[in-house]
Each structure stands twice: as C-alpha cells, then as structure tokens.
Design an enzyme around this catalytic site. Sequence first.
Site, PDB file in Angstrom:
ATOM      1  N   ARG A 100       0.871  -1.187   0.000  1.00 46.93           N
ATOM      2  CA  ARG A 100       0.000   0.000   0.000  1.00 46.93           C
ATOM      3  C   ARG A 100       0.897   1.222   0.000  1.00 46.93           C
ATOM      4  NH1 ARG A 100      -4.992   1.469   4.002  1.00 46.93           N
ATOM      5  NH2 ARG A 100      -5.952   0.029   2.539  1.00 46.93           N
ATOM      6  N   HIS A 127      -7.977   0.802  -5.625  1.00 50.29           N
ATOM      7  CA  HIS A 127      -8.091  -0.066  -4.438  1.00 50.29           C
ATOM      8  C   HIS A 127      -8.771  -1.373  -4.880  1.00 50.29           C
ATOM      9  CE1 HIS A 127      -7.942  -1.299  -0.407  1.00 50.29           C
ATOM     10  NE2 HIS A 127      -8.802  -0.467   0.164  1.00 50.29           N
ATOM     11  N   GLN A 130     -10.352  -4.011  -2.340  1.00 49.08           N
ATOM     12  CA  GLN A 130     -11.620  -3.558  -1.767  1.00 49.08           C
ATOM     13  C   GLN A 130     -12.778  -3.865  -2.712  1.00 49.08           C
ATOM     14  OE1 GLN A 130     -12.209  -1.839   1.322  1.00 49.08           O
ATOM     15  NE2 GLN A 130     -14.295  -2.363   0.744  1.00 49.08           N
ATOM     16  N   ASP A 222     -17.432   6.990   0.590  1.00 51.80           N
ATOM     17  CA  ASP A 222     -16.099   6.883   1.187  1.00 51.80           C
ATOM     18  C   ASP A 222     -15.723   8.260   1.735  1.00 51.80           C
ATOM     19  OD1 ASP A 222     -13.556   6.004   1.897  1.00 51.80           O
ATOM     20  OD2 ASP A 222     -12.720   6.216  -0.126  1.00 51.80           O
ATOM     21  N   CYS A 263     -16.375   1.448   2.524  1.00 54.84           N
ATOM     22  CA  CYS A 263     -15.163   0.621   2.666  1.00 54.84           C
ATOM     23  C   CYS A 263     -14.568   0.734   4.060  1.00 54.84           C
ATOM     24  CB  CYS A 263     -14.142   1.029   1.612  1.00 54.84           C
ATOM     25  SG  CYS A 263     -13.679   2.769   1.732  1.00 54.84           S
ATOM     26  N   ARG A 291     -13.328  -8.580   3.377  1.00 51.27           N
ATOM     27  CA  ARG A 291     -11.941  -8.284   2.994  1.00 51.27           C
ATOM     28  C   ARG A 291     -11.054  -9.501   3.278  1.00 51.27           C
ATOM     29  NH1 ARG A 291      -9.963  -3.338   2.277  1.00 51.27           N
ATOM     30  NH2 ARG A 291      -8.392  -4.632   1.236  1.00 51.27           N
TER      31      ARG A 291
END
Length: 318
Positions: A100, A127, A130, A222, A263, A291
């Site tokens: 990341r 992402h 996700q 988000d 998320c 996840r």
Amino acid sequence: MKDLLRTLDLSKADFKYLLNRSRKFKASPHGRRSLLSGESVCLYFTKPSTRTRISFQAAVSRLGGSPIILGPNDLQLGRGETIEDTGRVISRYTRAFVTRTYRHEDVERFAKVLSVPVINALTDSHHPCQSVADMLTLLEHRGSLKHRRIAYFGDGNNVAVSLMEAAALCGVDCAIATPKNYTVSQTMVDEAREVAEANGASLLITEDPEEAARGADALYTDVWLSMGDDDNERAQRQRALQPYQVTRRLMGLAKPDAIFMHCLPAHRGEEVTEEVADGPQSVIFDQAENRLHTAVAILYALIEGKLTGRKNEDGQEA
Ligand code: CP
Ligand code: NVA
C-alpha cells in the site's frame, strides 16, 4: 496474470472466479493450509491500514504461511535504495508482495521486477482488493449481481474508481455522483464504460446525487479526504461534498431494501450520517469481514496462477 494492480487487470471470468473462491474460503477457511506452509508473504505498507493489513496478515496465516509486515521506515528504500533493487531482493525470499502506498507507478515498478505476485493494497488511484469484497457483499445481500444497480456518492477517489471498474466487469449498473472538481478521471470512466457496455451494464457519471440514488440496490460512500490528500483542503472539500452525504432521505430514493456500503474507515456526520451508517440497511461490517475471505482468494488465485487477466483474454499483451 502475475499481479493485481487495478481492478481492470482482471477479466470478467477472473472476477467471477475470485467471487466463487472467496465464497469457498468463507465456508471452509482453512481448506488450503498447505499452499504457504513454510513460506512467507511480505506486506509493505507506507500508509496506515486497519482492514487491509490485518485481513491480509490473517489470510497469509489461513494459507499456512507467515506474513512479514513492514512499515515506511523499515526498508533501505527510505535511504535511497531503488524500488527495482528492493523488489528483486524480496522475490528471493517470499511467495507474494502486498503493498500500500501513494503513487500507483511505484506499485507498477515493483510488479515489473518481482518474479512473485504483487498485490496493490491501495494506491492514490486504485483499491482493487476492496472492490472484490464490495461485489461479494453486494452478491451476498442481493442473491445475484444480475440487474443490480450500485450508486457511489462523494469524492471520485481510488475506491470510486475500483468500484466502477468492478461493477463494469460484473455487469452491474453503476452511478457515480461527484461534484465537478472531485470527479473520477475521464480516461478511467471511458475504459470502465467500454467494459460495462460489453457486459450489458450502464455507467452513469452525474453531479446529481438524487439521480444516482433513484432505484439503486446499494448506496456507497467513502471519506472526503483520503490518505495523501492535502489537509488544507479539508474545509473546501466539506463544502463541495456536503450535498453528497448519504442521509436517510437519500436512502429513501433507492429501493426500499437497498443496502448501505462503505469501505471504512467512516466519518459519521461527514460522508454519511450516523443513522445510516449504524442503521438497519448498513452492511459495512459484512463488507469489512469480506476483505478477509477475498484476500485469501486473491493470494490463492495469484500464487496458483489461476487468473488469465483481461488483456491476455483479449489476445493483447498484458
Ligand atoms: N477499507 C480499507 O482499505 O481499510 P483500511 O484502510 O483500514 O485498510
Ligand atoms: N479513499 C480512502 C480509502 C481508505 C480505505 C483513502 O485512500 O484514504
């Protein structure tokens, strides 16, 4: 397909495979303990993470391996060693590399030199992991992805891009409602639209949150300020994004049994009201749980070479 750097790296069949695999791992979490027995996976995160880091760490353990977790100050990268040298070295020790960071190009540079799979655990622009969990959650709460419609509200960020790409691959109608200075990039919209249309789905880009919400199966939002965004923009963003807050009124325009998705981490009172985030239509913790199951499936599929890749499938060079 060696790496997962963005959602559109996957073909439609790859995405379906990951959803099926995730469901199998969810039902039988320790089914493939021998895959990584005696092996390691490196997790290198230069941004904070709760779900992604912990779920990948747990996923490596479920596959029988040991995660090696590294933060921004742990490698010689911080002292000028190149991404290329670092990547080649990591390949000699591990079976996969999950990272990341800020610039998407950095993850692409890692992918070029590592001989083992590289998994993008979030960059400023994508992402993908996700988005697999998001489609699994929608599938579980709706029974099927056919004729479904998902609507996203707020900042046209990494999560919005990957959600739009996942919806396109799954043939799910998607609406993205953002104010004009916070739209998703036009190039990415064009790419996603082409895939969506090939899969019989639509992609609506609008500044009107009500248009996006009408008749949706899921409302998604988000944070308004992502990791790496300039903190000085906070007030300006709050003003521009306020009309895109997911409220009970906005939920009321969607289908009566629509779900609310995020998320996480969430900022109640900003992108979503507390009553929606913690209300009966919210599935945010199912999404967070997924996840883990999807992380196991992604690691398994890449390490075992189960994915073709969208570009390979089309007969082009990946
Ligand atoms: N959704 C998500 O990626 O959460 P983290 O930042 O906590 O990993
Ligand atoms: N858009 C957010 C997602 C966090 C999971 C960020 O990049 O900070």
